[in-house]
Enzyme design. Structure first.
Site, mmCIF file in Angstrom:
data_model
loop_
_atom_site.group_PDB
_atom_site.id
_atom_site.type_symbol
_atom_site.label_atom_id
_atom_site.label_comp_id
_atom_site.label_asym_id
_atom_site.label_seq_id
_atom_site.Cartn_x
_atom_site.Cartn_y
_atom_site.Cartn_z
ATOM 1 N N TRP A 331 59.419 29.004 -13.620
ATOM 2 C CA TRP A 331 60.168 29.907 -12.737
ATOM 3 C C TRP A 331 61.657 29.554 -12.746
ATOM 4 C CZ3 TRP A 331 60.996 28.974 -6.907
ATOM 5 C CH2 TRP A 331 61.100 27.604 -6.623
ATOM 6 N N ASP A 332 61.982 28.399 -13.314
ATOM 7 C CA ASP A 332 63.384 27.979 -13.450
ATOM 8 C C ASP A 332 64.222 29.112 -14.057
ATOM 9 O OD1 ASP A 332 61.579 25.786 -13.373
ATOM 10 O OD2 ASP A 332 63.103 24.419 -14.105
ATOM 11 N N GLU A 473 56.503 20.403 -4.741
ATOM 12 C CA GLU A 473 55.322 19.930 -5.473
ATOM 13 C C GLU A 473 54.815 18.563 -5.023
ATOM 14 O OE1 GLU A 473 56.843 20.241 -9.433
ATOM 15 O OE2 GLU A 473 56.261 22.342 -9.622
ATOM 16 N N LYS A 585 59.692 17.558 -2.007
ATOM 17 C CA LYS A 585 60.383 17.306 -3.276
ATOM 18 C C LYS A 585 61.607 18.213 -3.404
ATOM 19 C CE LYS A 585 59.341 17.497 -8.239
ATOM 20 N NZ LYS A 585 58.298 17.853 -9.202
ATOM 21 N N GLN A 586 61.504 19.423 -2.887
ATOM 22 C CA GLN A 586 62.599 20.386 -3.011
ATOM 23 C C GLN A 586 62.443 21.424 -1.906
ATOM 24 O OE1 GLN A 586 60.465 21.136 -6.785
ATOM 25 N NE2 GLN A 586 61.578 23.065 -6.781
HETATM 26 O O1 IFM Z 1 59.843 24.333 -12.157
HETATM 27 C C1 IFM Z 1 60.187 23.045 -11.829
HETATM 28 C C2 IFM Z 1 59.533 22.702 -10.515
HETATM 29 O O2 IFM Z 1 59.996 23.531 -9.481
HETATM 30 C C3 IFM Z 1 59.792 21.258 -10.157
HETATM 31 N N1 IFM Z 1 59.299 20.389 -11.219
HETATM 32 C C4 IFM Z 1 59.957 20.659 -12.492
HETATM 33 C C5 IFM Z 1 59.765 22.097 -12.928
HETATM 34 C C6 IFM Z 1 60.536 22.350 -14.231
HETATM 35 O O3 IFM Z 1 61.900 22.177 -14.014
#
Ligand code: IFM
Length: 726
Positions: A331-332, A473, A585-586
């Site tokens: 999804w990046d 994640e 994590k984010q």
């Molecule tokens: O898509 C990301 C995810 O949101 C976090 N882990 C790494 C992936 C790839 O950059």
């Protein structure tokens, strides 16, 4: 004074080799070549990747293939081999000019026997002709005379990861040009490379074309005179069977067509092509050199990864600059990188979105395998759009044990992320044709997936999504992740509105598509009912939205409790420990509020920002976090936080803050940085049918200028701070 268009290395430190190889990657949207030295250096990762050329490998399913290298030279100076691993380095300067993708290195080197030479290296892959690469070396003996022997080759054995993905087919010499033909072992993609050498501008020199097995080579021997510069030039072409029917003929023809001493003309064409890109895409910042350079660095890396002539490839999470994530796309692309293209280079955005359209068969296959209908897009995808997330990977803390990766099974929000990006492209470009011909099929078929994936609960009388992973994640196997549920509801509503629009805009196309997808009026009405019944958690008494069912019961704790630290909270607590904690994590709820701001009032956003921010691992968690956090902070007037997070994203690869830049550029961080400048500090917002800005420049920024495309017309935004005006 810092040149704000150049990435410069003035001291050679072998420990930073992997970082610089990534940062100085060159490319042209067709291929990417890491910034390795021209001559061999121990520990290098000499790599060229070409978009779309994948082949099967164990464990991670498929990997971009390392192409035979076009850059390596063996330089022998009166019998002594030039190598920075030996002798004495007297002067060193390396720079990448972001304006033209030209990589330059100037070295003065004393050999172990005391011969001093000046060596200057220049190379670039052409943006004007993406199949052509150019390289030049200038050698000046300073205190000696004697034979300078230089050999270049097309090496079929270039294989950094030892995956052995190539099968050699043929090699040879055609006139003064060497060539090589290979084929990937399982995907059967044929590739051909050809190379030609000139000395002091001429092909007539004392040369040898040794046809060594799997390594056609060309050598030139010149008598070096004290103080006299010798110019060696190489022109290389690459074609594959993805581009044309006969890659070898194309590769040879392209070189045969070069005029005498073509170096300058080719470079000018490359420069002009780059100038056009920068005229459309540059962001100007006055008052902050570090931010200025980081923005250009990020834009450069997005532009060199951008497929201009191919709508069947995506951009991997690490672009074409390293081995991280094997070239797979996430999804990046749609949520982090694509807005840059949608707003500045919609033609490229369209290519990237078309990749998802062409890969609907893989998404349908994935839905079917899971027992669902419609199209479910894979979490990781590569050449043909099938799910390629590895199921198990070695544990970085103990390479002998394996870790189960669940994202490919249950990180499902990507289907809505793709729909979101399509709608964003449509709103900005007004490209109805694309929506009719391609976008609608993607959005409607993935809505069909959601309708079959939602779980009805007779007790709550609502639809739920259990056992998922949201953007954060650290927490897997959760139920009702707010981001996923809200986006699913948005997706179903959007699909119904789109279907209604399609019926009135192009009735024939609508009925054709509905028949193809087995959709009728009843389906649309069901989707609406379902959308309204998707469980979307509301604010509690404190105004907080729970990230997933039971999140508030996880162990309370803040990221700062673990400071000072040099690694992620997951590395400290372990997978289970991080999962049991409240640390993210984010951004997750913040990500939701970024994407669907119209659903939340300012007070709710503030309450959630205040709660979730200290619980987010912004320093060592995901590189996708800081830019979004910066945008949300600007919207809430927290300028110091916004700037701190902006700079976290800015430094990700220029400074290698996570220590993993050697694996490749963090493409999402680069795209996020552009968004943080334009949507955050620039305050650009799109409301229905118009755009407006509400700037929040950092106090020391005097000016922010950027351009974007709105319905086919270029718009210029030029914001100057109050002080500058007065
Ligand atoms: O898509 C990301 C995810 O949101 C976090 N882990 C790494 C992936 C790839 O950059």
């Amino acid at each position: 004074m810092t040149d704000l268009w150049k990435i410069t290395e003035t001291i050679f430190d072998p420990k930073r080799l992997p970082h610089y190889e990534t940062a100085l990657t060159q490319g042209n949207g067709y291929l990417g070549t890491r910034g390795t030295f021209d001559e061999y250096y121990p520990g290098e990762q000499r790599t060229t990747f070409v978009h779309g050329v994948f082949d099967d490998v164990p464990v991670v399913f498929t990997h971009l293939v390392n192409f035979p290298d076009w850059t390596q030279l063996d330089i022998s100076l009166v019998g002594e081999r030039f190598s920075l691993a030996e002798g004495k380095l007297l002067d060193y300067h390396r720079e990448l000019d972001l304006r033209s993708a030209l990589l330059t290195r100037k070295v003065r080197w004393e050999s172990p026997l005391g011969r001093v030479s000046k060596l200057e290296f220049f190379r670039y892959p052409s943006l004007a002709d993406p199949h052509l690469m150019s390289q030049m070396v200038l050698i000046t003996p300073e205190n000696y005379e004697g034979e300078i022997l230089i050999t270049s080759r097309l090496d079929a054995g270039t294989d950094t990861m030892r995956y052995q993905q190539w099968q050699w087919l043929e090699q040879g010499v055609a006139g003064d040009t060497i060539y090589l033909r290979m084929q990937t072992k399982t995907t059967k993609i044929e590739a051909a490379l050809a190379q030609k050498m000139l000395v002091n501008g001429s092909p007539d020199f004392k040369k040898d074309l040794p046809n060594i097995t799997k390594m056609p080579s060309v050598s030139a021997a010149v008598l070096g005179q004290k103080g006299e510069q010798i110019r060696f030039e190489y022109f290389t072409t690459i074609y594959t069977s993805r581009d044309c029917d006969n890659p070898k003929d194309q590769a040879l023809q392209c070189l045969a067509g070069l005029q005498n001493d073509p170096g300058e003309g080719l470079f000018e064409a490359n420069q002009q092509a780059w100038q056009k890109e920068w005229e459309r895409c540059d962001i100007l910042v006055e008052g902050d050199d570090e931010a200025q350079l980081a923005l250009r660095f990020s834009i450069y890396h997005l532009l060199i990864a951008a497929p201009r002539h191919d709508e069947r490839v995506n951009i991997g999470a690490k672009t074409l600059s390293g081995y991280g994530y094997h070239g797979h796309a996430f999804w990046d692309t749609e949520i982090f990188m694509l807005p840059f293209f949608t707003f500045t280079r919609p033609e490229i955005a369209k290519n990237l979105l078309s990749y998802r359209y062409h890969n609907l068969p893989g998404a349908r296959e994935k839905a079917l395998e899971g027992g669902f209908q419609g199209a479910q897009f894979p979490w990781e995808s590569a050449g043909d759009g099938r799910e390629v997330t590895p199921t198990w990977v070695p544990d970085p803390a103990d390479r002998k044990s394996l870790i189960r990766i669940w994202t490919g099974d249950i990180e499902i929000h990507i289907s809505s992320d793709i729909a979101f990006a399509l709608v964003q492209y449509w709103r900005l470009s007004g490209d109805d044709d694309f929506m009719v011909q391609r976008g609608a099929e993607v959005i409607l078929d993935s809505a069909k997936f959601w309708a079959s994936r939602l779980e009805w609960n007779p007790q709550t009388r609502q639809y739920h999504l259990s056992d998922v992973i949201g953007p954060d994640e650290y927490h897997d196997h959760v139920d009702d992740n707010a981001y996923t549920n809200y986006l699913t509801r948005w997706h179903l509503h959007t699909a119904v509105a789109l279907a209604e629009w399609l019926k009135s805009h192009d009735a024939q196309a609508a009925s054709h598509l509905f028949a193809q997808l087995s959709i009728n009026e009843q389906t649309l009405s069901n989707w609406l009912t379902m959308a309204d019944q998707v469980f979307c958690p509301l604010e509690n008494q404190e105004g907080l939205i729970e990230q997933f069912a039971g999140y508030f019961e996880r162990t309370n704790g803040l990221a700062a409790d673990f400071d000072p630290r040099t690694e992620s909270i997951q590395a400290i607590l372990g997978i289970e420990g991080a999962n049991a904690s409240q640390i993210l994590k984010q951004p997750d709820i913040m990500m939701l509020m970024y994407m669907l701001p119209e659903l939340f009032d300012q007070e709710t956003i503030q309450a959630n920002y205040d709660y979730y921010t200290p619980r987010t691992d912004l320093t060592f968690g995901s590189s996708l976090g800081p830019s979004i956090q910066a945008i949300m902070a600007t919207r809430l007037g927290s300028q110091a936080d916004a700037y701190e997070n902006f700079m976290r994203a800015a430094r990700a690869d220029i400074e290698d803050v996570r220590g993993n830049a050697g694996d490749g550029i963090h493409g999402a961080s680069a795209g996020g940085l552009w968004q943080a400048a334009v949507f955050g500090f620039g305050g650009l917002r799109i409301d229905q049918d118009r755009w407006h800005i509400e700037p929040h420049l950092p106090a020391h920024w005097q000016r922010l200028r950027f351009k974007f495309m709105w319905r086919g017309q270029e718009q210029l935004v030029d914001i100057r701070s109050q002080e500058k005006k007065s």
